[in-house]
Write an enzyme that holds these catalytic residues in place. Sequence first.
Site, PDB file in Angstrom:
ATOM      1  CE1 TYR A 186      -1.602   3.424   2.666  1.00 42.44           C
ATOM      2  CE2 TYR A 186      -3.390   2.854   1.182  1.00 42.44           C
ATOM      3  CZ  TYR A 186      -2.790   3.744   2.069  1.00 42.44           C
ATOM      4  OH  TYR A 186      -3.382   4.970   2.321  1.00 42.44           O
TER       5      TYR A 186
HETATM    6  N1  LIG Z   1      -9.150   7.812   6.196  1.00 46.01           N
HETATM    7  C1  LIG Z   1      -7.925   8.178   6.524  1.00 46.01           C
HETATM    8  O1  LIG Z   1      -7.646   8.505   7.689  1.00 46.01           O
HETATM    9  C2  LIG Z   1      -6.862   8.219   5.480  1.00 46.01           C
HETATM   10  C3  LIG Z   1      -7.172   8.222   4.126  1.00 46.01           C
HETATM   11  N2  LIG Z   1      -6.175   8.289   3.193  1.00 46.01           N
HETATM   12  C4  LIG Z   1      -6.525   8.300   1.760  1.00 46.01           C
HETATM   13  O2  LIG Z   1      -7.594   9.215   1.543  1.00 46.01           O
HETATM   14  C5  LIG Z   1      -8.507   8.664   0.565  1.00 46.01           C
HETATM   15  C6  LIG Z   1      -9.888   8.560   1.174  1.00 46.01           C
HETATM   16  O3  LIG Z   1      -9.798   7.749   2.351  1.00 46.01           O
HETATM   17  P1  LIG Z   1     -11.111   6.988   2.884  1.00 46.01           P
HETATM   18  O4  LIG Z   1     -12.284   7.867   2.714  1.00 46.01           O
HETATM   19  O5  LIG Z   1     -10.787   6.430   4.224  1.00 46.01           O
HETATM   20  O6  LIG Z   1     -11.210   5.808   1.800  1.00 46.01           O
HETATM   21  P2  LIG Z   1     -12.101   4.465   1.832  1.00 46.01           P
HETATM   22  O7  LIG Z   1     -11.279   3.356   2.389  1.00 46.01           O
HETATM   23  O8  LIG Z   1     -13.406   4.788   2.434  1.00 46.01           O
HETATM   24  O9  LIG Z   1     -12.235   4.161   0.250  1.00 46.01           O
HETATM   25  C7  LIG Z   1     -12.733   5.163  -0.605  1.00 46.01           C
HETATM   26  C8  LIG Z   1     -13.433   4.512  -1.751  1.00 46.01           C
HETATM   27  O10 LIG Z   1     -12.504   3.823  -2.605  1.00 46.01           O
HETATM   28  C9  LIG Z   1     -13.298   2.969  -3.400  1.00 46.01           C
HETATM   29  N3  LIG Z   1     -12.502   1.898  -3.997  1.00 46.01           N
HETATM   30  C10 LIG Z   1     -11.659   1.051  -3.378  1.00 46.01           C
HETATM   31  N4  LIG Z   1     -11.142   0.164  -4.275  1.00 46.01           N
HETATM   32  C11 LIG Z   1     -11.706   0.461  -5.488  1.00 46.01           C
HETATM   33  C12 LIG Z   1     -11.606  -0.088  -6.789  1.00 46.01           C
HETATM   34  N5  LIG Z   1     -10.849  -1.155  -7.028  1.00 46.01           N
HETATM   35  N6  LIG Z   1     -12.319   0.469  -7.786  1.00 46.01           N
HETATM   36  C13 LIG Z   1     -13.120   1.536  -7.549  1.00 46.01           C
HETATM   37  N7  LIG Z   1     -13.261   2.121  -6.334  1.00 46.01           N
HETATM   38  C14 LIG Z   1     -12.569   1.563  -5.314  1.00 46.01           C
HETATM   39  C15 LIG Z   1     -14.367   2.403  -2.475  1.00 46.01           C
HETATM   40  O11 LIG Z   1     -15.527   2.214  -3.275  1.00 46.01           O
HETATM   41  P3  LIG Z   1     -16.830   1.375  -2.832  1.00 46.01           P
HETATM   42  O12 LIG Z   1     -17.165   1.846  -1.433  1.00 46.01           O
HETATM   43  O13 LIG Z   1     -17.850   1.813  -3.855  1.00 46.01           O
HETATM   44  O14 LIG Z   1     -16.479  -0.080  -2.902  1.00 46.01           O
HETATM   45  C16 LIG Z   1     -14.502   3.481  -1.381  1.00 46.01           C
HETATM   46  O15 LIG Z   1     -15.756   4.104  -1.366  1.00 46.01           O
HETATM   47  C17 LIG Z   1      -7.914   7.331   0.139  1.00 46.01           C
HETATM   48  O16 LIG Z   1      -7.138   7.485  -1.033  1.00 46.01           O
HETATM   49  C18 LIG Z   1      -7.028   6.953   1.306  1.00 46.01           C
HETATM   50  O17 LIG Z   1      -5.967   6.075   0.932  1.00 46.01           O
HETATM   51  C19 LIG Z   1      -4.850   8.304   3.547  1.00 46.01           C
HETATM   52  C20 LIG Z   1      -4.495   8.275   4.874  1.00 46.01           C
HETATM   53  C21 LIG Z   1      -5.467   8.283   5.936  1.00 46.01           C
HETATM   54  N1  LIG Z   2      -8.363   3.611   1.432  1.00 43.20           N
HETATM   55  C1  LIG Z   2      -8.000   3.865   2.692  1.00 43.20           C
HETATM   56  N2  LIG Z   2      -6.736   4.217   2.955  1.00 43.20           N
HETATM   57  C2  LIG Z   2      -6.376   4.433   4.256  1.00 43.20           C
HETATM   58  C3  LIG Z   2      -7.290   4.335   5.291  1.00 43.20           C
HETATM   59  C4  LIG Z   2      -8.637   3.988   4.968  1.00 43.20           C
HETATM   60  O1  LIG Z   2      -9.510   3.892   5.850  1.00 43.20           O
HETATM   61  N3  LIG Z   2      -8.929   3.765   3.669  1.00 43.20           N
HETATM   62  N4  LIG Z   2      -6.938   4.572   6.587  1.00 43.20           N
HETATM   63  C5  LIG Z   2      -5.672   4.819   6.909  1.00 43.20           C
HETATM   64  C6  LIG Z   2      -5.354   4.932   8.368  1.00 43.20           C
HETATM   65  O2  LIG Z   2      -6.128   5.976   8.923  1.00 43.20           O
HETATM   66  C7  LIG Z   2      -3.910   5.174   8.673  1.00 43.20           C
HETATM   67  O3  LIG Z   2      -3.564   6.469   8.227  1.00 43.20           O
HETATM   68  C8  LIG Z   2      -3.716   5.064  10.180  1.00 43.20           C
HETATM   69  O4  LIG Z   2      -2.351   5.286  10.489  1.00 43.20           O
HETATM   70  C9  LIG Z   2      -4.605   4.914   5.897  1.00 43.20           C
HETATM   71  N5  LIG Z   2      -5.108   4.748   4.547  1.00 43.20           N
END
Ligand SMILES: NC(=O)C1=CN([C@@H]2O[C@H](COP(=O)(O)OP(=O)(O)OC[C@H]3O[C@@H](n4cnc5c(N)ncnc54)[C@H](OP(=O)(O)O)[C@@H]3O)[C@@H](O)[C@H]2O)C=CC1
Ligand SMILES: Nc1nc2c(c(=O)[nH]1)N=C([C@H](O)[C@@H](O)CO)CN2
Length: 235
Positions: free
Chosen positions: A147
């Site tokens: 990742y």
């Molecule tokens: N939340 C956090 O604290 C953090 C978030 N991030 C980054 O910020 C962004 C948003 O995070 P967050 O809201 O937690 O994300 P989520 O884990 O909630 O995923 C966001 C969306 O990605 C979609 N998705 C995953 N795989 C696929 C695929 N193969 N094809 C199409 N869509 C896909 C899912 O669609 P569906 O639901 O329709 O299946 C989901 O709704 C991400 O890029 C994440 O890596 C980074 C660090 C920390």
């Molecule tokens: N697609 C996602 N990416 C990540 C998520 C998540 O919920 N969906 N969450 C994290 C964590 O919050 C991480 O930052 C904790 O240290 C990272 N990426």
Amino acid sequence: MTSPILLTGGTQRLGLAIAEMLLDKGETLIITYRTAKPAVDLLAKKGATMIQCDFQRQEDIESLIAQVRNQAPVLKCIIHNASDWDAEKDNLASPEILQKMMQVHVNAPYLINWALEGNLRQFNGFADIIHMTDYVQETGSAKHVAYAASKAALHNLTLSFAKKLAPDVKVNSIAPALVMFNEWDDDAYREKSQKKSLLEKVPGAIEAVKAVEYLLNSDYVTGQTLHLNGGRHLK
Ligand SMILES: NC(=O)C1=CN([C@@H]2O[C@H](COP(=O)(O)OP(=O)(O)OC[C@H]3O[C@@H](n4cnc5c(N)ncnc54)[C@H](OP(=O)(O)O)[C@@H]3O)[C@@H](O)[C@H]2O)C=CC1
Ligand SMILES: Nc1nc2c(c(=O)[nH]1)N=C([C@H](O)[C@@H](O)CO)CN2
């Protein structure tokens, strides 16, 4: 109708918050989703064009590109938010996880950006590409190796596309650390995680919303990373 914004993975958590902010501002949205859920209809009722697309499927990426080319000859912005957060299991290297992480976080954004370059360049003013990366783009992660590597590669796409698409298109990364818990995070994890940053908080999706707003309003930021980490890098 304003020139559309393409947002991937916009039906939950950070993506949904960003989608609702943009719709509330009167923006025209094309939103991708993978899994059917109530938010799909909610966003459609707010005027968004909803496109089902699994970025693990090449045919879905090609279909999305064709639909956006048709619906948005002039494209204002692409926000690559779609993401899976897979961990290696039992300390075993996993070619499958590496391929899956690279596919959603690198292959799909690369192909979509390349294919829609002309649409972005048609925008009157600075168009934008925003890559949602991660704090681990620069630190790595012992538990999410594939990742983290894929997010680092996504950030490198920010640098390359910033060079390639200037001066018509700004290209930036937003790198959250923990900004929003998952529903399965227990109290012990939440308590421990709060302390990982200097500011000792987990702010929620609003910080990503504010970061997107800032980048869309800037006329002088490209090739950069907005770090949303509460000072974690100084702990
Ligand atoms: N939340 C956090 O604290 C953090 C978030 N991030 C980054 O910020 C962004 C948003 O995070 P967050 O809201 O937690 O994300 P989520 O884990 O909630 O995923 C966001 C969306 O990605 C979609 N998705 C995953 N795989 C696929 C695929 N193969 N094809 C199409 N869509 C896909 C899912 O669609 P569906 O639901 O329709 O299946 C989901 O709704 C991400 O890029 C994440 O890596 C980074 C660090 C920390
Ligand atoms: N697609 C996602 N990416 C990540 C998520 C998540 O919920 N969906 N969450 C994290 C964590 O919050 C991480 O930052 C904790 O240290 C990272 N990426």
